[in-house]
Design a protein around this motif. Structure first.
Motif, PDB file in Angstrom:
ATOM      1  N   ASP A  24      47.708  40.592  36.399  1.00  0.00           N
ATOM      2  CA  ASP A  24      47.192  41.415  35.240  1.00  0.00           C
ATOM      3  C   ASP A  24      46.439  40.964  34.381  1.00  0.00           C
ATOM      4  O   ASP A  24      45.766  41.531  33.400  1.00  0.00           O
ATOM      5  CB  ASP A  24      48.210  42.487  34.629  1.00  0.00           C
ATOM      6  N   SER A  25      46.101  39.354  34.624  1.00  0.00           N
ATOM      7  CA  SER A  25      45.170  38.804  33.396  1.00  0.00           C
ATOM      8  C   SER A  25      44.581  37.532  34.090  1.00  0.00           C
ATOM      9  O   SER A  25      45.177  36.980  35.010  1.00  0.00           O
ATOM     10  CB  SER A  25      46.236  38.171  32.246  1.00  0.00           C
ATOM     11  N   ALA A  26      43.370  37.188  33.716  1.00  0.00           N
ATOM     12  CA  ALA A  26      42.650  36.086  34.295  1.00  0.00           C
ATOM     13  C   ALA A  26      43.309  34.888  34.254  1.00  0.00           C
ATOM     14  O   ALA A  26      43.442  34.160  35.094  1.00  0.00           O
ATOM     15  CB  ALA A  26      41.341  36.260  33.960  1.00  0.00           C
ATOM     16  N   SER A  27      43.874  34.393  33.164  1.00  0.00           N
ATOM     17  CA  SER A  27      44.572  33.395  32.971  1.00  0.00           C
ATOM     18  C   SER A  27      45.722  33.050  33.799  1.00  0.00           C
ATOM     19  O   SER A  27      45.744  31.929  34.358  1.00  0.00           O
ATOM     20  CB  SER A  27      44.894  33.145  31.625  1.00  0.00           C
ATOM     21  N   GLU A  28      46.558  34.056  33.996  1.00  0.00           N
ATOM     22  CA  GLU A  28      47.649  33.769  34.886  1.00  0.00           C
ATOM     23  C   GLU A  28      47.028  33.537  36.367  1.00  0.00           C
ATOM     24  O   GLU A  28      47.794  32.995  37.177  1.00  0.00           O
ATOM     25  CB  GLU A  28      48.526  35.064  34.724  1.00  0.00           C
ATOM     26  N   ALA A  29      46.161  34.636  36.759  1.00  0.00           N
ATOM     27  CA  ALA A  29      45.856  34.449  37.961  1.00  0.00           C
ATOM     28  C   ALA A  29      45.032  33.095  38.450  1.00  0.00           C
ATOM     29  O   ALA A  29      45.325  32.534  39.416  1.00  0.00           O
ATOM     30  CB  ALA A  29      44.598  35.535  38.250  1.00  0.00           C
ATOM     31  N   ILE A  30      44.506  32.399  37.381  1.00  0.00           N
ATOM     32  CA  ILE A  30      43.632  31.205  37.606  1.00  0.00           C
ATOM     33  C   ILE A  30      44.669  29.987  37.522  1.00  0.00           C
ATOM     34  O   ILE A  30      44.694  29.023  38.298  1.00  0.00           O
ATOM     35  CB  ILE A  30      42.506  31.122  36.204  1.00  0.00           C
ATOM     36  N   ALA A  31      45.834  30.229  36.833  1.00  0.00           N
ATOM     37  CA  ALA A  31      46.824  29.010  36.853  1.00  0.00           C
ATOM     38  C   ALA A  31      47.597  29.224  38.131  1.00  0.00           C
ATOM     39  O   ALA A  31      47.703  28.021  38.682  1.00  0.00           O
ATOM     40  CB  ALA A  31      47.906  29.404  35.682  1.00  0.00           C
ATOM     41  N   SER A  60      35.020  37.539  37.281  1.00  0.00           N
ATOM     42  CA  SER A  60      34.181  38.665  37.389  1.00  0.00           C
ATOM     43  C   SER A  60      34.882  40.140  37.284  1.00  0.00           C
ATOM     44  O   SER A  60      34.329  40.945  36.805  1.00  0.00           O
ATOM     45  CB  SER A  60      32.948  38.586  38.144  1.00  0.00           C
ATOM     46  N   ALA A  61      35.902  39.774  38.181  1.00  0.00           N
ATOM     47  CA  ALA A  61      37.065  41.295  38.322  1.00  0.00           C
ATOM     48  C   ALA A  61      37.375  41.489  36.884  1.00  0.00           C
ATOM     49  O   ALA A  61      37.270  42.738  36.300  1.00  0.00           O
ATOM     50  CB  ALA A  61      37.813  40.873  39.232  1.00  0.00           C
ATOM     51  N   PHE A  62      38.023  40.569  36.093  1.00  0.00           N
ATOM     52  CA  PHE A  62      38.491  40.682  34.736  1.00  0.00           C
ATOM     53  C   PHE A  62      37.520  41.153  33.650  1.00  0.00           C
ATOM     54  O   PHE A  62      37.691  41.845  32.719  1.00  0.00           O
ATOM     55  CB  PHE A  62      39.530  39.969  34.486  1.00  0.00           C
ATOM     56  N   ALA A  63      36.370  40.630  34.023  1.00  0.00           N
ATOM     57  CA  ALA A  63      34.888  40.844  32.952  1.00  0.00           C
ATOM     58  C   ALA A  63      34.413  42.270  33.300  1.00  0.00           C
ATOM     59  O   ALA A  63      33.561  42.891  32.654  1.00  0.00           O
ATOM     60  CB  ALA A  63      33.928  40.025  33.327  1.00  0.00           C
ATOM     61  N   GLY A  64      35.078  43.073  34.257  1.00  0.00           N
ATOM     62  CA  GLY A  64      34.720  44.364  34.277  1.00  0.00           C
ATOM     63  C   GLY A  64      33.712  44.781  35.607  1.00  0.00           C
ATOM     64  O   GLY A  64      33.228  45.943  35.569  1.00  0.00           O
ATOM     65  N   GLU A  65      33.606  43.891  36.397  1.00  0.00           N
ATOM     66  CA  GLU A  65      32.602  44.195  37.672  1.00  0.00           C
ATOM     67  C   GLU A  65      32.933  45.281  38.267  1.00  0.00           C
ATOM     68  O   GLU A  65      32.106  46.133  38.634  1.00  0.00           O
ATOM     69  CB  GLU A  65      32.563  42.864  38.492  1.00  0.00           C
ATOM     70  N   PHE A  66      34.341  45.813  38.536  1.00  0.00           N
ATOM     71  CA  PHE A  66      34.646  46.852  39.228  1.00  0.00           C
ATOM     72  C   PHE A  66      35.270  47.869  38.428  1.00  0.00           C
ATOM     73  O   PHE A  66      36.032  48.761  39.000  1.00  0.00           O
ATOM     74  CB  PHE A  66      35.508  46.401  40.406  1.00  0.00           C
ATOM     75  N   ALA A 116      37.821  49.481  36.033  1.00  0.00           N
ATOM     76  CA  ALA A 116      39.255  49.732  35.963  1.00  0.00           C
ATOM     77  C   ALA A 116      40.092  49.042  37.279  1.00  0.00           C
ATOM     78  O   ALA A 116      41.018  48.674  37.244  1.00  0.00           O
ATOM     79  CB  ALA A 116      39.665  51.096  35.654  1.00  0.00           C
ATOM     80  N   ALA A 117      39.085  49.368  38.348  1.00  0.00           N
ATOM     81  CA  ALA A 117      39.825  48.881  39.565  1.00  0.00           C
ATOM     82  C   ALA A 117      40.171  47.321  39.738  1.00  0.00           C
ATOM     83  O   ALA A 117      40.784  46.742  40.689  1.00  0.00           O
ATOM     84  CB  ALA A 117      38.661  49.009  40.762  1.00  0.00           C
ATOM     85  N   GLY A 118      39.403  46.502  38.679  1.00  0.00           N
ATOM     86  CA  GLY A 118      39.607  45.107  38.612  1.00  0.00           C
ATOM     87  C   GLY A 118      40.400  44.588  37.573  1.00  0.00           C
ATOM     88  O   GLY A 118      40.522  43.518  37.302  1.00  0.00           O
ATOM     89  N   ASN A 119      41.088  45.533  36.726  1.00  0.00           N
ATOM     90  CA  ASN A 119      42.189  45.139  35.750  1.00  0.00           C
ATOM     91  C   ASN A 119      43.453  44.298  36.496  1.00  0.00           C
ATOM     92  O   ASN A 119      44.224  43.857  35.607  1.00  0.00           O
ATOM     93  CB  ASN A 119      42.580  46.389  35.058  1.00  0.00           C
ATOM     94  N   ARG A 120      43.484  44.696  37.530  1.00  0.00           N
ATOM     95  CA  ARG A 120      44.533  43.654  38.363  1.00  0.00           C
ATOM     96  C   ARG A 120      43.900  43.350  39.725  1.00  0.00           C
ATOM     97  O   ARG A 120      43.257  43.781  40.293  1.00  0.00           O
ATOM     98  CB  ARG A 120      45.658  44.980  38.846  1.00  0.00           C
ATOM     99  N   VAL A 121      44.375  41.887  39.878  1.00  0.00           N
ATOM    100  CA  VAL A 121      43.758  41.091  40.938  1.00  0.00           C
ATOM    101  C   VAL A 121      44.778  40.869  41.942  1.00  0.00           C
ATOM    102  O   VAL A 121      45.766  40.395  41.541  1.00  0.00           O
ATOM    103  CB  VAL A 121      42.706  40.220  40.263  1.00  0.00           C
ATOM    104  N   LEU A 122      44.477  40.666  43.130  1.00  0.00           N
ATOM    105  CA  LEU A 122      45.490  40.204  44.164  1.00  0.00           C
ATOM    106  C   LEU A 122      44.695  39.015  44.627  1.00  0.00           C
ATOM    107  O   LEU A 122      43.533  38.796  44.869  1.00  0.00           O
ATOM    108  CB  LEU A 122      45.676  41.105  45.351  1.00  0.00           C
TER     109      LEU A 122
END
Ligand code: AMP
Ligand code: GLY
Length: 426
Positions: free
Chosen positions: A126-133, A170-176, A178-184
């Motif tokens: 649910d956040s870019a920092s956790e996803a990137i880590a 870019s997903a967490f920056a809002g490209e999509f 609300a669909a990109g507020n969570r990323v797999l």
């Protein structure tokens, strides 16, 4: 019976066309429909938005509509079926909770894990920092997916971790939205893709003929992802033995698990599959609707009356229906798009040659077309699809291209290699 079809794509034109082949179907109303459904004998368009649930419900009640078939995922995910059920109407298409199988990739992944369905390993963030880590503990290639509906644009198959990180950012920056507020972040699967569309009444599930789509814009499967530039069926890749495994390992566990969760899923369960080099089916994604353009090759091969099949699903009587009957040939569909698609494109160009294409024994399914001042003009990115049926793929593909060659509109673009996978086999 009168049937209402919700949507305006090639898929909905194919649904209306097939429904009208049944002697029980008196009329089809398409909401909002396109230039093809406007001119199809027995069919008319109703100019309402696919999310105008009240308008659709009121029309259906006043006009004695016996069955409503919902084409696209957006109204399903917004709860059109729930609303129409409350009005006492009969609907083919899952309720909002069931449509999450497409509208939330994490929900779908969780369902697959619960059901023991083979799929790519994945983790949700649910956040870019956790996803990137997490990303930096993985190896490329790797797949990044926006959780929600992103009109087919939410997936990046990243060749490097840098590319993957850019997709996350870019997903967490809002490209999509609300669909990109969570990323797999998902394991990258290799193999060949196939689409298995199955119909279900929530208890029984029956696969239709397997199909293959062509997602990329360019010949040789290059360039940007699109909604689909062509298809063929039945896909030889999915042998009868493999179809049995898909039924046992994917379709039946999915429907049983939905049922255990109290979800009465009546509609299409579309499994987008990767057939691995070892020959195992793995689910890339589930969709809650018919595929487009897969429908344009699967329905022309169906002998069983479509109204009977969809009604059996809507009324939870699928088990009583005799085995599905299919024509013996094969089908291929080539999609023509407006130049620039899937990027920016222009609309409003006159289209000629459709009658000549039909005379060449092709079926022309309209997608982005409309009638303007009695002229058929382009009105979308994917403009139309030409389907041909023949005894073998070589014949069907040649016939579809021959008919496509008779159609013209300014900026027209189509792939020249649809069915390249099967051209040398029959
Ligand atoms: P989707 O929107 O989920 O259908 O994904 C679009 C396309 O991305 C698919 O048709 C595949 O070509 C590709 N794709 C999605 N997930 C994966 C994966 N885990 N491994 C490899 N390719 C994938
Ligand atoms: N042709 C791909 C889809 O309908 O999602």
């Amino acid at each position: 019976m009168k049937v209402l079809v919700v949507g305006n794509g090639g898929r909905e034109h194919a649904l209306a066309w097939k429904l009208l082949q049944s002697s029980r179907v008196q009329e089809v109303v398409c909401v909002p429909g396109n230039g093809g459904t406007a001119t199809l004998p027995g069919c008319r368009n109703l100019p309402l938005s696919v999310t105008d649930f009240e308008g659709i419900g009121r029309f259906a009640l006043v006009n004695n509509i016996g069955l409503i078939v919902v084409g696209p995922e957006v109204p399903l995910a917004a709860g059109i079926t729930d609303y129409l059920h409350e009005q006492g109407l009969t609907v083919f298409g899952p309720t909002q909770v069931g449509a999450q199988i497409e509208s939330s990739k994490t929900w779908a992944k969780h369902l697959m894990q619960t059901a023991g369905i083979p799929t790519a390993q994945a983790a949700a963030f649910d956040s870019a920092s956790e996803a990137i880590a997490y990303l930096h503990q993985q190896t490329a290639p790797i797949v990044i997916k926006a959780d929600g509906l992103a009109a087919g644009k939410g997936v990046t198959v990243a060749a490097t971790l840098e590319e993957a990180q850019a997709a996350i950012e870019s997903a967490f920056a809002g490209e999509f939205g609300a669909a990109g507020n969570r990323v797999l972040i998902e394991e990258c699967l290799t193999g060949q893709e196939a689409s298995v569309l199955a119909v279900t009444d929530g208890i029984t599930i029956r696969p239709l003929l397997p199909a293959q789509d062509h997602k990329r814009i360019g010949d040789g499967d290059t360039g940007a992802n699109t909604g689909g530039m062509g298809a063929y069926a039945p896909a030889p890749l999915v042998t009868p033995a493999l179809m049995e495994r898909i039924q046992r390992e994917v379709l039946e566990p999915a429907i049983a698990t939905l049922r255990q969760q109290g979800i009465d899923y009546r509609g299409v369960l579309y499994a987008g599959l990767m057939i691995t080099p070892e020959g195992n089916p793995k689910v890339i994604e589930f969709n809650c609707r018919f595929g487009d353009p897969e429908t344009q090759v699967v329905l022309p091969l169906l002998e069983t009356p479509l109204d009977q099949l969809l009604m059996a699903c809507a009324q939870q009587k699928l088990e009583q229906l005799p085995p599905l009957q299919w024509k013996s040939g094969v089908a291929a569909c080539v999609v023509a798009a407006a130049g620039g698609y899937p990027g920016a494109y222009q609309k409003g160009f006159p289209i000629t040659g459709i009658e000549a294409a039909q005379a060449a024994e092709a079926i022309v399914f309209h997608a982005g077309t409309k009638i303007k001042a009695e002229t058929l003009v382009t009105d979308g990115g994917r403009v139309l699809g030409v389907t041909a049926i023949a005894d073998d793929f070589k014949g069907a593909i040649a016939q579809a291209y021959e008919a496509m060659g008779l159609i013209q509109f300014e900026s027209m673009y189509y792939r020249r290699d649809i069915g390249h996978q099967v051209l040398h086999q029959s």
